[in-house]
Design a protein around this motif. Structure first.
Motif, short mmCIF file in Angstrom:
data_model
loop_
_atom_site.label_atom_id
_atom_site.label_comp_id
_atom_site.label_asym_id
_atom_site.label_seq_id
_atom_site.Cartn_x
_atom_site.Cartn_y
_atom_site.Cartn_z
N VAL A 119 48.13 50.24 38.90
CA VAL A 119 47.41 51.20 39.75
C VAL A 119 47.94 51.19 41.18
N ALA A 120 48.33 50.01 41.68
CA ALA A 120 48.88 49.94 43.04
C ALA A 120 50.20 50.69 43.13
N SER A 121 50.97 50.69 42.04
CA SER A 121 52.26 51.37 42.08
C SER A 121 52.10 52.88 42.22
N ARG A 122 50.94 53.40 41.89
CA ARG A 122 50.70 54.85 41.96
C ARG A 122 49.58 55.22 42.93
N GLY A 123 49.13 54.27 43.73
CA GLY A 123 48.11 54.56 44.74
C GLY A 123 46.75 54.88 44.17
N ILE A 124 46.44 54.36 43.00
CA ILE A 124 45.13 54.61 42.36
C ILE A 124 44.15 53.56 42.86
N CYS A 125 42.96 54.02 43.28
CA CYS A 125 41.96 53.10 43.82
C CYS A 125 40.89 52.72 42.81
N ARG A 126 40.78 53.48 41.73
CA ARG A 126 39.70 53.23 40.77
C ARG A 126 40.22 53.46 39.36
N ALA A 127 39.88 52.53 38.46
CA ALA A 127 40.31 52.65 37.07
C ALA A 127 39.25 52.05 36.16
N ARG A 128 39.18 52.57 34.94
CA ARG A 128 38.26 52.04 33.93
C ARG A 128 39.09 51.23 32.93
N ILE A 129 39.16 49.93 33.16
CA ILE A 129 39.92 49.05 32.28
C ILE A 129 38.95 48.09 31.61
N ILE A 130 38.89 48.19 30.31
CA ILE A 130 37.98 47.38 29.50
C ILE A 130 38.76 46.16 28.99
N SER A 131 38.29 44.97 29.34
CA SER A 131 38.94 43.74 28.89
C SER A 131 38.36 43.32 27.55
N LEU A 132 39.26 43.01 26.63
CA LEU A 132 38.86 42.55 25.30
C LEU A 132 39.61 41.29 24.93
N CYS A 133 38.90 40.33 24.39
CA CYS A 133 39.52 39.15 23.79
C CYS A 133 38.50 38.55 22.85
N ASP A 134 38.91 37.60 22.05
CA ASP A 134 37.99 37.04 21.06
C ASP A 134 37.34 35.75 21.54
N ASN A 135 37.26 35.56 22.86
CA ASN A 135 36.66 34.37 23.42
C ASN A 135 35.62 34.79 24.45
N LYS A 136 34.35 34.77 24.03
CA LYS A 136 33.27 35.20 24.93
C LYS A 136 33.23 34.39 26.21
N ALA A 137 33.49 33.09 26.11
CA ALA A 137 33.45 32.23 27.29
C ALA A 137 34.47 32.70 28.33
N ALA A 138 35.64 33.10 27.89
CA ALA A 138 36.66 33.59 28.82
C ALA A 138 36.19 34.86 29.52
N LEU A 139 35.63 35.80 28.77
CA LEU A 139 35.16 37.05 29.37
C LEU A 139 34.00 36.80 30.32
N ARG A 140 33.10 35.91 29.95
CA ARG A 140 31.97 35.60 30.84
C ARG A 140 32.46 34.93 32.13
N ARG A 141 33.42 34.04 32.02
CA ARG A 141 33.95 33.37 33.20
C ARG A 141 34.59 34.39 34.15
N LEU A 142 35.35 35.31 33.61
CA LEU A 142 35.95 36.35 34.43
C LEU A 142 34.89 37.21 35.10
N ALA A 143 33.85 37.56 34.35
CA ALA A 143 32.79 38.41 34.90
C ALA A 143 32.02 37.70 36.01
N GLU A 144 31.87 36.39 35.90
CA GLU A 144 31.17 35.63 36.94
C GLU A 144 31.87 35.73 38.28
N HIS A 145 33.18 35.93 38.27
CA HIS A 145 33.95 35.92 39.50
C HIS A 145 34.36 37.29 40.00
N SER A 146 33.84 38.32 39.39
CA SER A 146 34.18 39.66 39.85
C SER A 146 33.00 40.60 39.62
N LYS A 147 32.56 41.24 40.67
CA LYS A 147 31.48 42.20 40.54
C LYS A 147 31.91 43.46 39.80
N SER A 148 33.20 43.72 39.79
CA SER A 148 33.67 44.95 39.15
C SER A 148 33.96 44.76 37.65
#
Length: 159
Positions: A119-148
């Motif tokens: 997104v930085a390479s094209r000057g985009i300020c907002r994107a809808r990127i859905i993170s998927l993986c098979d480890n809930k703990a990893a996704l929860r840890r990431l979510a704890e550290h980012s409001k977005s």
């Protein structure tokens, strides 16, 4: 997939976009190692950029594995399964006796780094990127550290 050396660069002056390959080349070696070996589609990521600009969802999928003191991760940014315009990569996971959790986290970190570069390479300020993986703990840890980042309810099954 096209190799970095074959890609056309854009001028970094004015409003011209900077190609993703140039952005990737400019990041510190430590981040390059986290991302691993990157494969870009023929269009250099333009189809993903177009989808982001339309407000479409982009999926950042990763998987990691650890066994016998070694671990690897793989990741992909795509519009849908088997997307020919996907950007993908894979690499080793650092650390002493790395765990599956660490491998998953490094894959998700690679998704965050590459989506940010895209997104930085094209000057985009907002994107809808859905993170998927098979480890809930990893996704929860990431979510704890980012409001977005938001965690959707997913089963523990493979994605």
């Amino acid at each position: 997939m096209r190799r970095f050396a074959d890609m056309e660069s854009f001028d970094d002056e004015g409003n011209d976009p900077v190609c993703l390959e140039s952005r990737l080349r400019a990041i510190p070696p430590e981040l390059k190692r986290l991302v691993g070996k990157v494969e870009l589609p023929e269009d250099g990521g333009q189809a993903l950029v177009d989808a982001i600009r339309r407000g479409d969802k982009i999926y950042g999928v990763s998987d990691g594995s650890a066994s016998k003191g070694a671990a690897t991760h793989g990741w992909k940014l795509a519009r849908r399964p088997k997307d020919p315009a996907a950007i993908q990569g894979s690499g080793p996971v650092d650390g002493r006796n790395p765990t599956p959790f660490r491998a998953e986290m490094q894959g998700q970190l690679a998704v965050l780094i590459m989506s940010s570069l895209l997104v930085a390479s094209r000057g985009i300020c907002r994107a809808r990127i859905i993170s998927l993986c098979d480890n809930k703990a990893a996704l929860r840890r990431l979510a704890e550290h980012s409001k977005s980042l938001r965690v959707r309810d997913q089963t523990d099954s493979e994605v």
